[in-house]
Enzyme design. Sequence first.
Site, PDB file in Angstrom:
ATOM      1  N   ASP A   1     -67.624 -13.762   0.857  1.00 42.28           N
ATOM      2  CA  ASP A   1     -68.242 -14.607   1.878  1.00 42.28           C
ATOM      3  C   ASP A   1     -69.149 -15.627   1.189  1.00 42.28           C
ATOM      4  OD1 ASP A   1     -69.848 -15.661   3.975  1.00 42.28           O
ATOM      5  OD2 ASP A   1     -69.540 -13.874   5.186  1.00 42.28           O
TER       6      ASP A   1
ATOM      7  N   ASP B   1     -62.026  -6.552  -3.548  1.00 38.37           N
ATOM      8  CA  ASP B   1     -62.756  -6.503  -2.280  1.00 38.37           C
ATOM      9  C   ASP B   1     -61.902  -7.163  -1.207  1.00 38.37           C
ATOM     10  OD1 ASP B   1     -64.803  -5.865  -0.536  1.00 38.37           O
ATOM     11  OD2 ASP B   1     -66.315  -7.088  -1.522  1.00 38.37           O
ATOM     12  N   ASP B   2     -62.255  -6.900   0.041  1.00 34.36           N
ATOM     13  CA  ASP B   2     -61.500  -7.497   1.135  1.00 34.36           C
ATOM     14  C   ASP B   2     -61.794  -8.986   1.274  1.00 34.36           C
ATOM     15  OD1 ASP B   2     -64.118  -7.054   2.036  1.00 34.36           O
ATOM     16  OD2 ASP B   2     -63.517  -6.182   3.952  1.00 34.36           O
TER      17      ASP B   2
END
Length: 167
Positions: free
Chosen positions: A106, A102-103
């Site tokens: 969070d 994933d980028d």
Amino acid sequence: MADRLPHEKGFHVSWDQIHRDSRALAWRLDGRGPNNGEWKAVVAITRGGMAPAMIVSRELGIRTVDTISVKSYDYQNQTKAEVLKSPDKDMMGDGEGILIVDDLVDTGKTLELVRQLYPKAHFATVYAKPKGEPMVDTFITGVSQDTWIFFPWDMALQYVEPYRGND
């Protein structure tokens, strides 16, 4: 413009930067797979993980690429994570030998959901915030929890008003 994030809390990532950082992620993952250092497949968490996963798969010579679509945001508001599309069930198993990319991690809610489905997979992100770090196995750059990352696929080139106004 009260709804705009302060400049110091916005982290703008260009296409060049995401490419460099994704290649660095691939180099960090090289030789770390469970099959004599090899990975069976790369699974991108869509949509943000697609560009990094493509770069990682290219750099590591992994031809089997799939996606898992997880929705956890409505615009800039985080919502309850839900799987919209799963990768190939036979390929995934419990996730052993699978590299999930994933980028950004969070709060970790997205990766927590996917990790429950594939507990033996290796989770890698380009960027990580402190709340999400425990959910990721490998990442490149840490940023503060209150920083908003502006990815190149979310931006357009346009005029920006000077920080101190128009005078």
